[in-house]
Design an enzyme around this catalytic site. Structure first.
Site, short mmCIF file in Angstrom:
data_model
loop_
_atom_site.label_atom_id
_atom_site.label_comp_id
_atom_site.label_asym_id
_atom_site.label_seq_id
_atom_site.Cartn_x
_atom_site.Cartn_y
_atom_site.Cartn_z
CB SER A 1 -0.95 0.14 1.35
OG SER A 1 -0.24 0.34 2.24
CB CYS A 2 0.18 4.58 -0.87
SG CYS A 2 -0.35 4.17 -2.82
CG ASP A 3 -0.73 4.13 5.58
OD1 ASP A 3 0.48 4.36 6.51
OD2 ASP A 3 -1.67 4.67 5.80
CB SER A 4 4.96 5.69 5.43
OG SER A 4 4.16 7.01 5.76
CG ASN B 1 -3.69 1.98 -1.14
OD1 ASN B 1 -2.45 2.26 -1.02
ND2 ASN B 1 -4.42 2.81 -2.00
#
Ligand SMILES: Cc1ncc(COP(=O)(O)O)c(C=O)c1O
Length: 377
Positions: free
Chosen positions: A328-331, A367
């Site tokens: 996903s794009c989440d850190s 996501n």
């Protein structure tokens, strides 16, 4: 793939590799070895006298897993109408279901009571009133607060009361027409500290004595879950834990007390292997990053609470240190750091061991990444 990891049986490893080689199922997926589940079920409870095992459905509520466990005759511990619905679809009798969530939703009680479930946990006066309204006369056990030291996934703060309050609550439950039958506790999940059980049993013994003096006699001691599994470290085995518990029981409690055990992780954890794909690599500062298609949000949520997995790749390259992240794009989607692994190629498979518990049950489609399918082999 690399040689069989030492803590996985050759039989399981061959099954996993054969499945991967012969299947065209889209990755990622979670394989669950039925034989490992069967073996765990045969081990758990074996060394505790007068015990009954109730699988904590939250660990992995997959219907095929539940069918297998149902066929093996274990009971089930549930907390929600969703978990009940799956068991009801399998025709599991209410006598084989208990609920140990001390704070229940109205919706759940609306379904659980007519279904015939008769054992409930509680740890507050408010819950007593709720049970009086929804499940008059039901059997209740009070949740005691016990040490969770050394447990990788502590469960001590949210629930549980100290001895005096526990005794008062049992009396209150009795006064209000419920049937107080005993006590429950949880030493924390992935508990590698056998002393947690000793301390908890001592506290439960004291509570039983106070209750007896006040005219309440215990028929149930629910020792919750907590049995650990092998992730990256060796752990105490179930037999050692249970023999210690059984010795304490013999000293502290009457023989006819029924012991409930609620294992989740220990039933399905070791049986699971995620089969995922390496989707990217990058060098950022002095870190090597490896991106794979199972991450914190779609299967490996426990990694952010400190659970560390063993990863297996088929590469013959030199070992390197990796930071492993999900798709996903989440850190927040970083599963592990400082993992030593031979460098795989993008597109290679990566296996994640001991991943059968608290993975799919926590997963979301955040996501847009789908939740890996569970496949029993
Ligand atoms: C009430 C209760 N019982 C049993 C379990 C299962 O614990 P474990 O997976 O550590 O065996 C849990 C886990 O959260 C729980 O909350």
């Amino acid at each position: 793939m690399e040689a069989t990891p030492t803590f996985v049986s050759k039989k399981t490893w061959n099954k996993v590799l054969n499945y991967i080689a012969s299947s065209d199922e889209a990755l990622p997926y979670l394989l669950i070895d039925r034989d490992v589940v069967r073996e765990k079920v045969s081990l758990i409870g074996r060394h505790i006298r007068n015990s009954r095992v109730f699988y904590a459905v939250k660990a992995h509520p997959d219907v095929e897993v539940l069918k297998l466990l149902n066929s093996l005759g274990v009971g089930f511990e549930i907390a929600s109408e969703g978990e009940l619905q799956i068991l009801a679809s399998l025709g599991v009798a209410p006598e084989r279901i208990i609920t140990s969530n001390p704070v229940k939703t109205f919706k759940f009680l609306d379904r659980a009571v007519p279904y015939g479930i008769s054992y409930y946990a509680f740890d507050s006066a408010v819950e007593v009133d709720k049970l009086v309204r929804y499940a008059p006369g039901c059997n209740v056990y009070v949740r005691l607060s016990v040490p969770n030291e050394g447990s990788e996934w502590p469960l001590s703060k949210k629930f549980g009361v100290e001895l005096d309050e526990a005794a008062e609550l049992l009396l209150l439950a009795k006064r209000k027409g419920l049937n107080p039958v005993g006590v429950t506790f949880h030493v924390g999940s992935q508990c590698n500290n056998v002393y947690n059980w000793s301390t908890a049993l001592e506290k439960a013994k004291e509570l039983r004595e106070i209750a007896e003096q006040n005219g309440i006699s215990f028929s149930v001691l629910n020792i919750g879950g907590g049995y650990p599994i092998h992730y990256t470290k060796n752990v105490v085995d179930v037999e050692t834990i249970e023999k210690k518990i059984d010795r304490a029981l013999a000293k502290k409690f009457p023989k006819d007390l029924e012991v409930f055990i609620e294992p989740g992780r220990a039933v399905v954890g070791d049986a699971g292997v995620f089969v995922a794909t390496v989707i990217g690599k990058a060098r950022r500062g002095d870190e090597n990053w490896l991106y794979i298609d199972v991450g914190v949000f779609n299967g490996l949520m426990e990694s952010i609470g400190g659970i560390k997995y063993v990863y297996v790749v088929g590469s013959r390259n030199e070992p390197e240190r990796w930071t492993i992240a999900g798709p996903s794009c989440d850190s927040f989607d970083v599963i592990d750091r400082e993992v030593t692994l031979r460098e795989p190629e993008v597109g290679n498979r990566i296996l994640i061991l001991s991943s059968g518990a608290y993975t799919i049950s926590y997963a979301s489609e955040f996501n847009g990444f789908s939740i890996p399918k569970t496949i029993l082999i």
